[in-house]
Design a protein around this motif. Structure first.
Motif, PDB file in Angstrom:
ATOM      1  N   PHE A  10       5.327  -7.689  26.982  1.00  0.00           N
ATOM      2  CA  PHE A  10       4.242  -8.847  25.671  1.00  0.00           C
ATOM      3  C   PHE A  10       5.134  -9.724  24.898  1.00  0.00           C
ATOM      4  O   PHE A  10       6.296  -9.433  24.638  1.00  0.00           O
ATOM      5  CB  PHE A  10       3.279  -7.706  25.006  1.00  0.00           C
ATOM      6  CG  PHE A  10       2.376  -6.958  25.845  1.00  0.00           C
ATOM      7  CD1 PHE A  10       2.749  -5.314  25.902  1.00  0.00           C
ATOM      8  CD2 PHE A  10       1.545  -7.719  26.525  1.00  0.00           C
ATOM      9  CE1 PHE A  10       1.916  -4.726  26.720  1.00  0.00           C
ATOM     10  CE2 PHE A  10       0.836  -6.521  26.909  1.00  0.00           C
ATOM     11  CZ  PHE A  10       0.671  -5.067  26.552  1.00  0.00           C
ATOM     12  N   ILE A  11       3.804 -10.826  24.606  1.00  0.00           N
ATOM     13  CA  ILE A  11       4.078 -11.721  23.683  1.00  0.00           C
ATOM     14  C   ILE A  11       3.433 -10.681  22.976  1.00  0.00           C
ATOM     15  O   ILE A  11       2.130 -10.453  22.179  1.00  0.00           O
ATOM     16  CB  ILE A  11       3.888 -12.967  23.393  1.00  0.00           C
ATOM     17  CG1 ILE A  11       4.489 -13.293  24.454  1.00  0.00           C
ATOM     18  CG2 ILE A  11       4.520 -13.739  22.705  1.00  0.00           C
ATOM     19  CD1 ILE A  11       5.744 -14.386  24.515  1.00  0.00           C
ATOM     20  N   ASN A  12       4.505  -9.939  21.705  1.00  0.00           N
ATOM     21  CA  ASN A  12       3.619  -9.041  20.700  1.00  0.00           C
ATOM     22  C   ASN A  12       3.716  -9.244  19.445  1.00  0.00           C
ATOM     23  O   ASN A  12       3.086  -8.445  18.256  1.00  0.00           O
ATOM     24  CB  ASN A  12       4.362  -8.224  21.344  1.00  0.00           C
ATOM     25  CG  ASN A  12       6.135  -7.267  20.606  1.00  0.00           C
ATOM     26  OD1 ASN A  12       6.499  -8.584  20.746  1.00  0.00           O
ATOM     27  ND2 ASN A  12       6.575  -6.412  20.576  1.00  0.00           N
ATOM     28  N   GLN A  13       4.299 -10.433  18.910  1.00  0.00           N
ATOM     29  CA  GLN A  13       4.519 -10.588  17.705  1.00  0.00           C
ATOM     30  C   GLN A  13       3.539 -12.228  17.616  1.00  0.00           C
ATOM     31  O   GLN A  13       4.464 -13.011  18.487  1.00  0.00           O
ATOM     32  CB  GLN A  13       5.823 -11.124  17.269  1.00  0.00           C
ATOM     33  CG  GLN A  13       7.314  -9.807  17.207  1.00  0.00           C
ATOM     34  CD  GLN A  13       6.665  -8.433  16.493  1.00  0.00           C
ATOM     35  OE1 GLN A  13       5.848  -9.476  15.314  1.00  0.00           O
ATOM     36  NE2 GLN A  13       7.016  -7.604  16.565  1.00  0.00           N
ATOM     37  N   PHE A  14       3.410 -12.664  16.595  1.00  0.00           N
ATOM     38  CA  PHE A  14       2.686 -13.938  17.022  1.00  0.00           C
ATOM     39  C   PHE A  14       2.490 -14.743  15.798  1.00  0.00           C
ATOM     40  O   PHE A  14       3.079 -14.345  14.666  1.00  0.00           O
ATOM     41  CB  PHE A  14       0.846 -14.053  16.897  1.00  0.00           C
ATOM     42  CG  PHE A  14      -0.024 -12.639  18.088  1.00  0.00           C
ATOM     43  CD1 PHE A  14       1.226 -12.064  19.336  1.00  0.00           C
ATOM     44  CD2 PHE A  14      -1.502 -12.760  18.289  1.00  0.00           C
ATOM     45  CE1 PHE A  14       0.424 -11.534  19.908  1.00  0.00           C
ATOM     46  CE2 PHE A  14      -1.487 -12.413  19.191  1.00  0.00           C
ATOM     47  CZ  PHE A  14      -0.847 -11.625  20.678  1.00  0.00           C
ATOM     48  N   PRO A  15       2.918 -16.390  15.637  1.00  0.00           N
ATOM     49  CA  PRO A  15       3.493 -17.011  14.788  1.00  0.00           C
ATOM     50  C   PRO A  15       2.163 -16.365  13.276  1.00  0.00           C
ATOM     51  O   PRO A  15       0.948 -16.926  13.701  1.00  0.00           O
ATOM     52  CB  PRO A  15       3.077 -18.436  15.337  1.00  0.00           C
ATOM     53  CG  PRO A  15       2.510 -18.179  16.827  1.00  0.00           C
ATOM     54  CD  PRO A  15       2.386 -16.874  17.069  1.00  0.00           C
ATOM     55  N   LYS A  16       3.247 -16.812  12.571  1.00  0.00           N
ATOM     56  CA  LYS A  16       2.128 -16.757  11.347  1.00  0.00           C
ATOM     57  C   LYS A  16       2.048 -17.815  10.986  1.00  0.00           C
ATOM     58  O   LYS A  16       0.705 -18.080  10.124  1.00  0.00           O
ATOM     59  CB  LYS A  16       3.334 -16.646  10.059  1.00  0.00           C
ATOM     60  CG  LYS A  16       3.818 -14.696  10.704  1.00  0.00           C
ATOM     61  CD  LYS A  16       4.660 -14.008  10.129  1.00  0.00           C
ATOM     62  CE  LYS A  16       5.020 -12.876  10.507  1.00  0.00           C
ATOM     63  NZ  LYS A  16       5.436 -12.881  11.250  1.00  0.00           N
ATOM     64  N   HIS A  17       2.354 -19.392  11.442  1.00  0.00           N
ATOM     65  CA  HIS A  17       2.006 -20.855  10.443  1.00  0.00           C
ATOM     66  C   HIS A  17       2.698 -21.329  11.627  1.00  0.00           C
ATOM     67  O   HIS A  17       3.362 -21.133  12.746  1.00  0.00           O
ATOM     68  CB  HIS A  17       2.595 -20.909   9.348  1.00  0.00           C
ATOM     69  CG  HIS A  17       3.550 -20.166   9.416  1.00  0.00           C
ATOM     70  ND1 HIS A  17       4.741 -21.800  10.267  1.00  0.00           N
ATOM     71  CD2 HIS A  17       4.744 -18.837   8.622  1.00  0.00           C
ATOM     72  CE1 HIS A  17       6.088 -20.746   8.875  1.00  0.00           C
ATOM     73  NE2 HIS A  17       5.614 -20.025   9.050  1.00  0.00           N
ATOM     74  N   VAL A  18       2.227 -23.044  11.627  1.00  0.00           N
ATOM     75  CA  VAL A  18       2.593 -23.749  12.761  1.00  0.00           C
ATOM     76  C   VAL A  18       4.146 -23.869  12.622  1.00  0.00           C
ATOM     77  O   VAL A  18       4.661 -23.864  11.470  1.00  0.00           O
ATOM     78  CB  VAL A  18       2.134 -25.522  12.406  1.00  0.00           C
ATOM     79  CG1 VAL A  18       2.781 -26.507  12.845  1.00  0.00           C
ATOM     80  CG2 VAL A  18       0.055 -25.209  12.333  1.00  0.00           C
ATOM     81  N   GLY A  19       4.643 -24.316  13.620  1.00  0.00           N
ATOM     82  CA  GLY A  19       6.017 -24.053  13.998  1.00  0.00           C
ATOM     83  C   GLY A  19       7.415 -22.750  13.562  1.00  0.00           C
ATOM     84  O   GLY A  19       7.981 -22.605  14.009  1.00  0.00           O
ATOM     85  N   ASP A  20       6.162 -21.800  13.356  1.00  0.00           N
ATOM     86  CA  ASP A  20       6.478 -20.067  13.509  1.00  0.00           C
ATOM     87  C   ASP A  20       7.029 -20.178  15.398  1.00  0.00           C
ATOM     88  O   ASP A  20       6.260 -19.929  15.469  1.00  0.00           O
ATOM     89  CB  ASP A  20       5.602 -19.376  12.667  1.00  0.00           C
ATOM     90  CG  ASP A  20       6.192 -18.083  12.749  1.00  0.00           C
ATOM     91  OD1 ASP A  20       7.710 -18.254  12.581  1.00  0.00           O
ATOM     92  OD2 ASP A  20       5.915 -16.761  12.239  1.00  0.00           O
ATOM     93  N   PHE A  21       7.615 -19.352  15.373  1.00  0.00           N
ATOM     94  CA  PHE A  21       8.404 -19.017  17.059  1.00  0.00           C
ATOM     95  C   PHE A  21       7.639 -17.357  17.038  1.00  0.00           C
ATOM     96  O   PHE A  21       7.556 -16.143  16.020  1.00  0.00           O
ATOM     97  CB  PHE A  21       9.311 -18.456  16.989  1.00  0.00           C
ATOM     98  CG  PHE A  21      10.023 -19.922  17.945  1.00  0.00           C
ATOM     99  CD1 PHE A  21       9.632 -21.165  16.557  1.00  0.00           C
ATOM    100  CD2 PHE A  21      11.138 -19.927  18.616  1.00  0.00           C
ATOM    101  CE1 PHE A  21       9.899 -22.189  17.695  1.00  0.00           C
ATOM    102  CE2 PHE A  21      12.414 -20.927  18.583  1.00  0.00           C
ATOM    103  CZ  PHE A  21      11.372 -22.029  18.381  1.00  0.00           C
ATOM    104  N   PRO A  22       6.971 -17.291  17.687  1.00  0.00           N
ATOM    105  CA  PRO A  22       6.354 -15.708  18.425  1.00  0.00           C
ATOM    106  C   PRO A  22       7.649 -14.510  18.539  1.00  0.00           C
ATOM    107  O   PRO A  22       8.398 -15.330  18.744  1.00  0.00           O
ATOM    108  CB  PRO A  22       5.490 -15.994  19.378  1.00  0.00           C
ATOM    109  CG  PRO A  22       5.995 -17.028  19.940  1.00  0.00           C
ATOM    110  CD  PRO A  22       6.439 -17.534  18.754  1.00  0.00           C
ATOM    111  N   GLY A  23       6.950 -14.022  19.185  1.00  0.00           N
ATOM    112  CA  GLY A  23       8.635 -12.452  19.668  1.00  0.00           C
ATOM    113  C   GLY A  23       8.051 -11.914  21.186  1.00  0.00           C
ATOM    114  O   GLY A  23       6.307 -11.556  21.198  1.00  0.00           O
ATOM    115  N   SER A  24       8.969 -11.477  21.238  1.00  0.00           N
ATOM    116  CA  SER A  24       8.438 -11.402  22.851  1.00  0.00           C
ATOM    117  C   SER A  24       8.953  -9.226  22.467  1.00  0.00           C
ATOM    118  O   SER A  24      10.329  -9.184  22.281  1.00  0.00           O
ATOM    119  CB  SER A  24       8.871 -12.159  23.883  1.00  0.00           C
ATOM    120  OG  SER A  24       9.815 -12.320  24.145  1.00  0.00           O
TER     121      SER A  24
END
Ligand SMILES: CNC(=O)NC(=N)Nc1ccccc1
Length: 314
Positions: A32-46
């Protein structure tokens, strides 16, 4: 009719091509992409369990060493499989969309990082100096056929905006068809995806008709509760895409879901036949959680997934 399976969270799972070499599954959701960006420019996590080498893009929780997935996706596509990247999954804490701008950013990130490779926008050798200048490529030159939304917490607003942004990207690549799918729980309205289903175009909805008593597939088999496929057809007919296909989501083995929700192939067959015949326009097939559990669940010499495929094709 199609069999959709989730891949990426199986215990001691084999590499992706093991499933692409089988004829049983048509759609594979890589989670999964299981971490979502917290704001514009932030990276998701997998997180793809054992499938990557544990390295991350510097300063992020986004896996950068998923070489087997990179190598296997082209052969999966050559075998006619539809490969979707699944967003969300079971980790509650890191799933929410704070605002519309972040929803758009998240959609852009997914498209440029996992969609068609565009060397003008994304870098195969991404380093931290490129932050804000180029997107990384977690599966390098390999790309997915769309995105699945397995949103189990903190849903609500933001997902329709994200999906509409992805749909805009899809229109810019008319040479290929891209898909959006979702995995709501069976109670209606689904707190997490109800708004998105009403306001953005889904191609497939695979309802998790397990883990929630009262509307589950097991309720139909045991004559309890109220299995609500008919009601979900109504939800789809009122949605942004009244032609979306509705799949029956099931656990692929006893330990792939909470107790009491697993059904044997013999129990599944009348359920599938009933609703396949009752709703030929909307019935899309069966979704299984998940690929490795189904592969290891051998009944009369065939895997659970093979039994499900046979039920759909008999
Ligand atoms: C489509 N997503 C899922 O099916 N998630 C899922 N099955 N999570 C889970 C919940 C309880 C026990 C095992 C897995």
């Amino acid at each position: 009719n199609n069999v959709a399976v989730y891949y990426g969270q199986g215990s001691n799972q084999p590499r992706l091509k093991h499933f692409c070499e089988q004829t049983t599954s048509d759609i594979i959701n890589i989670g999964f992409i299981n971490q979502f960006p917290k704001h514009v420019g932030d990276f998701p996590g997998s997180n793809f369990a054992n499938q990557c080498d544990g390295s991350f893009f510097p300063g992020t929780e986004l896996l950068s060493g998923c070489h087997q997935i990179w190598q296997d996706i082209p052969s999966c596509k050559a075998a006619g499989k539809t490969i979707l990247l699944s967003i969300g999954g079971g980790t509650a804490t890191a799933q929410s969309i704070p605002d519309e701008a972040t929803a758009v950013w998240f959609a852009d990130f997914l498209w440029y990082s996992f969609g068609p490779y565009n060397s003008a926008i994304s870098s195969l050798g991404w380093t931290e100096e490129l932050a804000g200048l180029a997107f990384p490529r977690p599966f390098l030159t390999s790309s997915v056929d769309g995105f699945d939304f397995d949103i189990e917490y903190n849903g609500g607003v933001g997902y329709a905006a994200m999906i509409n942004r992805l749909r805009w990207h899809f229109t810019k690549s008319p040479e290929q068809t891209y898909y959006i799918s979702g995995a709501p729980q069976c109670p209606i309205p689904d707190a997490q995806l109800g708004d998105a289903i009403a306001n953005s175009h889904f191609d497939f909805i695979w309802v998790q008709w397990y883990n929630t008593g009262g509307c589950s597939a097991a309720d139909w088999v045991h004559g309890t509760g109220k299995f609500n496929f008919d009601d979900w057809v109504g939800v789809i007919e009122k949605s942004a895409n009244p032609n979306a296909k509705l799949f029956i989501g099931l656990p692929a083995s006893k330990d792939a879901a909470n107790a009491g929700f697993y059904l044997t192939p013999k129990e599944v067959k009348p359920l599938v036949k009933t609703y396949m015949d009752k709703h030929p326009k909307h019935f899309g097939g069966v979704m299984l959680w998940e690929a490795t559990a189904g592969d290891n669940n051998i009944i009369d010499g065939s895997t659970y997934t093979e039994h499900i495929k046979d039920i759909l094709y008999d």
